[in-house]
Write a protein that holds these residues in place. Structure first.
Motif, PDB file in Angstrom:
ATOM      1  N   GLN A  83       2.484   9.299  -5.912  1.00  6.81           N
ATOM      2  CA  GLN A  83       3.108  10.575  -5.812  1.00  6.81           C
ATOM      3  C   GLN A  83       4.205  11.038  -6.825  1.00  6.81           C
ATOM      4  N   GLY A  84       4.518   9.811  -7.544  1.00  9.80           N
ATOM      5  CA  GLY A  84       5.402  10.193  -8.578  1.00  9.80           C
ATOM      6  C   GLY A  84       6.762   9.755  -8.131  1.00  9.80           C
ATOM      7  N   ARG A  85       7.089   9.233  -7.019  1.00 14.20           N
ATOM      8  CA  ARG A  85       8.423   8.950  -6.377  1.00 14.20           C
ATOM      9  C   ARG A  85       9.093   8.029  -7.154  1.00 14.20           C
ATOM     10  N   GLU A  86      10.481   8.272  -7.194  1.00 20.34           N
ATOM     11  CA  GLU A  86      11.225   7.103  -8.116  1.00 20.34           C
ATOM     12  C   GLU A  86      11.469   5.910  -7.154  1.00 20.34           C
ATOM     13  N   ARG A  87      11.873   4.661  -7.797  1.00 19.35           N
ATOM     14  CA  ARG A  87      11.987   3.601  -7.118  1.00 19.35           C
ATOM     15  C   ARG A  87      13.260   3.665  -5.870  1.00 19.35           C
ATOM     16  N   ASP A  88      14.086   4.579  -6.365  1.00 25.07           N
ATOM     17  CA  ASP A  88      15.259   4.849  -4.967  1.00 25.07           C
ATOM     18  C   ASP A  88      15.142   5.928  -4.057  1.00 25.07           C
ATOM     19  N   ALA A  89      13.911   6.711  -4.064  1.00 19.66           N
ATOM     20  CA  ALA A  89      13.629   7.656  -3.227  1.00 19.66           C
ATOM     21  C   ALA A  89      13.510   7.184  -1.884  1.00 19.66           C
ATOM     22  N   ARG A 131       7.579  -9.159   7.658  1.00 15.06           N
ATOM     23  CA  ARG A 131       8.976  -8.343   7.218  1.00 15.06           C
ATOM     24  C   ARG A 131       8.442  -7.259   6.029  1.00 15.06           C
ATOM     25  N   ASP A 132       7.483  -6.446   6.126  1.00 15.49           N
ATOM     26  CA  ASP A 132       6.966  -5.725   5.077  1.00 15.49           C
ATOM     27  C   ASP A 132       6.818  -4.217   5.188  1.00 15.49           C
ATOM     28  N   THR A 133       7.970  -3.657   6.248  1.00 12.78           N
ATOM     29  CA  THR A 133       7.912  -2.215   6.268  1.00 12.78           C
ATOM     30  C   THR A 133       8.857  -1.571   5.352  1.00 12.78           C
ATOM     31  N   PRO A 134       8.604  -1.016   4.335  1.00 14.27           N
ATOM     32  CA  PRO A 134       9.456  -0.791   3.258  1.00 14.27           C
ATOM     33  C   PRO A 134      10.603   0.421   3.825  1.00 14.27           C
ATOM     34  N   VAL A 135      11.886  -0.228   3.517  1.00 12.48           N
ATOM     35  CA  VAL A 135      13.099   0.963   3.773  1.00 12.48           C
ATOM     36  C   VAL A 135      13.418   1.637   2.305  1.00 12.48           C
ATOM     37  N   SER A 136      13.304   0.499   1.298  1.00 16.73           N
ATOM     38  CA  SER A 136      13.635   0.976   0.063  1.00 16.73           C
ATOM     39  C   SER A 136      13.164   0.085  -0.847  1.00 16.73           C
ATOM     40  N   PHE A 137      12.683   0.674  -2.039  1.00 19.34           N
ATOM     41  CA  PHE A 137      12.071  -0.036  -3.059  1.00 19.34           C
ATOM     42  C   PHE A 137      12.895  -0.096  -4.267  1.00 19.34           C
ATOM     43  N   ASP A 138      14.162   0.247  -4.157  1.00 18.39           N
ATOM     44  CA  ASP A 138      15.442   0.197  -4.863  1.00 18.39           C
ATOM     45  C   ASP A 138      15.531  -1.118  -5.622  1.00 18.39           C
ATOM     46  N   PRO A 139      15.190  -1.203  -7.100  1.00 21.44           N
ATOM     47  CA  PRO A 139      14.988  -2.476  -7.578  1.00 21.44           C
ATOM     48  C   PRO A 139      16.359  -3.335  -7.580  1.00 21.44           C
ATOM     49  N   ARG A 140      17.398  -2.865  -7.190  1.00 12.45           N
ATOM     50  CA  ARG A 140      18.712  -3.667  -7.207  1.00 12.45           C
ATOM     51  C   ARG A 140      18.682  -4.302  -5.689  1.00 12.45           C
ATOM     52  N   HIS A 141      18.235  -3.602  -5.027  1.00 19.52           N
ATOM     53  CA  HIS A 141      18.275  -4.163  -3.525  1.00 19.52           C
ATOM     54  C   HIS A 141      17.027  -3.771  -2.606  1.00 19.52           C
ATOM     55  N   ARG A 142      16.084  -4.274  -2.693  1.00 17.93           N
ATOM     56  CA  ARG A 142      14.669  -3.758  -1.711  1.00 17.93           C
ATOM     57  C   ARG A 142      15.000  -4.488  -0.313  1.00 17.93           C
ATOM     58  N   ALA A 151       6.975   5.405   5.548  1.00 23.43           N
ATOM     59  CA  ALA A 151       6.958   4.293   6.553  1.00 23.43           C
ATOM     60  C   ALA A 151       6.668   4.641   7.884  1.00 23.43           C
ATOM     61  N   ALA A 152       6.879   5.877   8.337  1.00 24.84           N
ATOM     62  CA  ALA A 152       6.561   6.293   9.777  1.00 24.84           C
ATOM     63  C   ALA A 152       4.787   6.489   9.812  1.00 24.84           C
ATOM     64  N   LEU A 153       4.014   6.336   8.802  1.00 26.92           N
ATOM     65  CA  LEU A 153       2.660   6.221   8.823  1.00 26.92           C
ATOM     66  C   LEU A 153       2.327   5.120   9.677  1.00 26.92           C
ATOM     67  N   ARG A 154       0.872   5.324  10.593  1.00 26.23           N
ATOM     68  CA  ARG A 154       0.363   4.105  10.883  1.00 26.23           C
ATOM     69  C   ARG A 154      -0.470   3.471  10.087  1.00 26.23           C
ATOM     70  N   PHE A 155      -0.284   1.986   9.756  1.00 31.07           N
ATOM     71  CA  PHE A 155      -1.124   1.375   8.745  1.00 31.07           C
ATOM     72  C   PHE A 155      -2.080   0.226   9.329  1.00 31.07           C
ATOM     73  N   VAL A 158       0.767  -1.280   0.017  1.00 32.58           N
ATOM     74  CA  VAL A 158       0.028  -0.087   0.065  1.00 32.58           C
ATOM     75  C   VAL A 158       0.975   1.166  -0.152  1.00 32.58           C
ATOM     76  N   LEU A 159       2.011   1.154   0.867  1.00 33.98           N
ATOM     77  CA  LEU A 159       2.865   2.506   0.834  1.00 33.98           C
ATOM     78  C   LEU A 159       3.528   2.506  -0.424  1.00 33.98           C
ATOM     79  N   GLY A 160       3.807   1.394  -1.298  1.00 34.23           N
ATOM     80  CA  GLY A 160       4.313   1.441  -2.632  1.00 34.23           C
ATOM     81  C   GLY A 160       3.327   2.048  -3.418  1.00 34.23           C
ATOM     82  N   LEU A 161       1.945   1.871  -3.502  1.00 34.10           N
ATOM     83  CA  LEU A 161       0.960   2.529  -4.161  1.00 34.10           C
ATOM     84  C   LEU A 161       1.046   3.952  -4.093  1.00 34.10           C
ATOM     85  N   LEU A 162       1.120   4.448  -2.824  1.00 35.11           N
ATOM     86  CA  LEU A 162       0.945   5.656  -2.533  1.00 35.11           C
ATOM     87  C   LEU A 162       2.300   6.466  -3.039  1.00 35.11           C
TER      88      LEU A 162
END
Lengths: 235, 235
Positions: free
Chosen positions: B44-50, B189-200, B56-60, B36-40
């Motif tokens: 917003q148009g963030r890049e994969r490595d943003a 284990r699903d709180t995203p730290v980075s969606f960088d395709p080389r190292h999620r 991640a600090a939002l309560r889900f 869901v955070l990835g969707l948001l």
């Protein structure tokens, strides 16, 4: 004008007999008026409607220019011996109708017979045909808004479930194709009509036109429980 | 006070993987925080490595309105141009499920996310690119409230047939981020730290399970209440 509410006791044999045929119920409703209004179709007329709210909650509403006497219906299809409930309630409708103002909003219910006249090929006489799909049935009422002095409220874009066809605060439900015998003097005729019930919210645009709609009905088959629209406060 | 943004996640298919690797792509029973955070973030148009720390600090939390069924797809795809066979893979989906997902946080940030959802930079999808959401997707912002309250007030979004089937059992499961210091009921284990395709990278998240009574929506087939006599009764 008067609005009358009568609760039908569906557990009684006579009640089922009446519920099975709009033709017989039409007779029973007419029998409630010692002096029936003129049948020339110009003035206010007797309108009625059955609301099947739940299995054991069936209400008959009657709108009429004079006060009805439903003693015979209570004896046949009501609760004659129940002491806590009157057999039926009649309310004065005139004050309410007179107080309708332009711009006021109400929730409405209408049971109607949405039909159009079609011919299948060139040169054939047109024939009255029921609207079968939800979309056509909805459009039938939407086309009649302006002439009848109201407009159905629209939904905000965010609450629509479809891109098209869900713009109005209205549902069409309880689609009933009805077939029942009508006994004539020399032969038996079969009547078939389609009834649907509209529920929704409207805004009054022309109180005079709407008053006419509420007292003389909307659409065809008014003798068979179609065409009566009622208003209730938005709760 | 915090605001809550609610999304309705429903579609023919959805897939929410949290530990899926290699050729076997599983799904959880409910949307994951990373999904869901990835969707948001995409909206917003963030890049994969943003940077994702503010998201991640939002309560889900997520409410399971209609659990759906798990289906398995054995995929034997071939490359469109070369015709070479891709690795055989097994993909799991949730079919016909409906969820209400919510994020809770600072009012201005939630409002910014809502604006992004209304005009997303990258189209939203339900956990897997081939799973588009159905309308209504954006349920809007609930100001001055918290997640649990928003879930309690939100009407039940299950389809009619599902509501009719679960007439008797009418509580909905809710999965929430555990509060600080509260022992979690499960962890994922699903709180995203980075969606960088080389190292999620993902962090562990504590989840508290609870349930709510859905806002009492009328059961299918029940006509809306309508009593025209309320306007006529003299007080």
């Amino acid at each position: 004008m008067y609005l009358t509410r009568f609760r039908v006791n569906a557990h009684r044999r006579e009640a089922r007999h009446l519920l099975a045929s709009p033709h017989r119920l039409h007779g029973a409703v007419n029998g409630a008026f010692p002096e029936p209004p003129a049948a020339d179709g110009t003035g206010p007329r007797i309108l009625w409607r059955l609301d099947h709210n739940a299995h054991s909650d069936i209400l008959l509403f009657i709108v009429s220019p004079s006060r009805p006497d439903l003693t015979h219906l209570v004896d046949q299809a009501g609760w004659p011996a129940a002491t806590d409930a009157e057999g039926w309630q009649t309310y004065d409708y005139g004050d309410f109708l007179g107080a309708l103002t332009t711009g006021s909003t109400w929730s409405f219910r209408l049971t109607a017979n949405p039909v159009h006249s079609i011919r299948r090929k060139e040169g054939e006489p047109t024939k009255r045909t029921a609207h079968v799909t939800f979309r056509h049935q909805a459009r039938w009422l939407l086309q009649r808004q302006e002439k009848n002095g109201f407009e159905i409220l629209t939904k905000p874009a965010g609450r629509r479930l479809h891109i098209e066809g869900d713009e109005h605060q209205m549902i069409v439900r309880d689609h009933r194709p009805l077939q029942f015998p009508k006994l004539s003097r020399d032969k038996q005729l079969n009547v078939s009509i389609t009834k649907v019930t509209y529920d929704g919210r409207l805004r009054v645009t022309d109180p005079d036109l709407l008053r006419g709609t509420l007292t003389s009905g909307l659409g065809k088959a008014k003798a068979y429980g179609c065409g009566l629209m009622t208003l209730a406060p938005i709760g | 006070m915090t605001s809550v943004l609610l999304l309705r996640l429903a579609g023919p298919l959805q897939a929410w993987g949290s530990a899926a690797r290699f050729a076997r792509r599983t799904t959880e029973n409910a949307p994951t925080k990373s999904g869901v955070l990835g969707l948001l973030a995409a909206a917003q148009g963030r890049e994969r490595d943003a940077d994702l720390s503010d998201l991640a600090a939002l309560r889900f939390g997520v409410r399971i309105d209609q659990p759906g069924t798990r289906i398995r797809d054995f995929q034997t795809a071939h490359h469109a141009d070369s015709g070479k066979s891709m690795p055989l893979s097994e993909r799991f989906y949730l079919a016909d499920a409906v969820f209400v997902a919510g994020v809770e946080g600072d009012a201005s940030f939630i409002e910014a996310l809502h604006t992004a959802v209304q005009a997303p930079a990258f189209l939203p999808y339900l956990g897997r690119r081939s799973c588009p959401p159905v309308e209504p997707f954006d349920l809007g912002v609930r100001p001055d409230t918290h997640l649990m309250q928003a879930f309690r007030e939100e009407p039940w979004h299950a389809s009619e047939w599902h509501r009719a089937r679960t007439r008797s059992r009418r509580t909905l499961d809710v999965l929430l981020d555990s509060a600080h210091g509260e022992p979690p009921h499960l962890s994922l284990r699903d709180t995203p730290v980075s969606f960088d395709p080389r190292h999620r990278r993902y962090e562990l998240r504590g989840i508290t399970t609870t349930s709510v009574e859905p806002n009492s929506a009328p059961l299918p087939g029940t006509p809306p209440p309508h009593d025209p006599t309320t306007a006529l009764r003299k007080s």
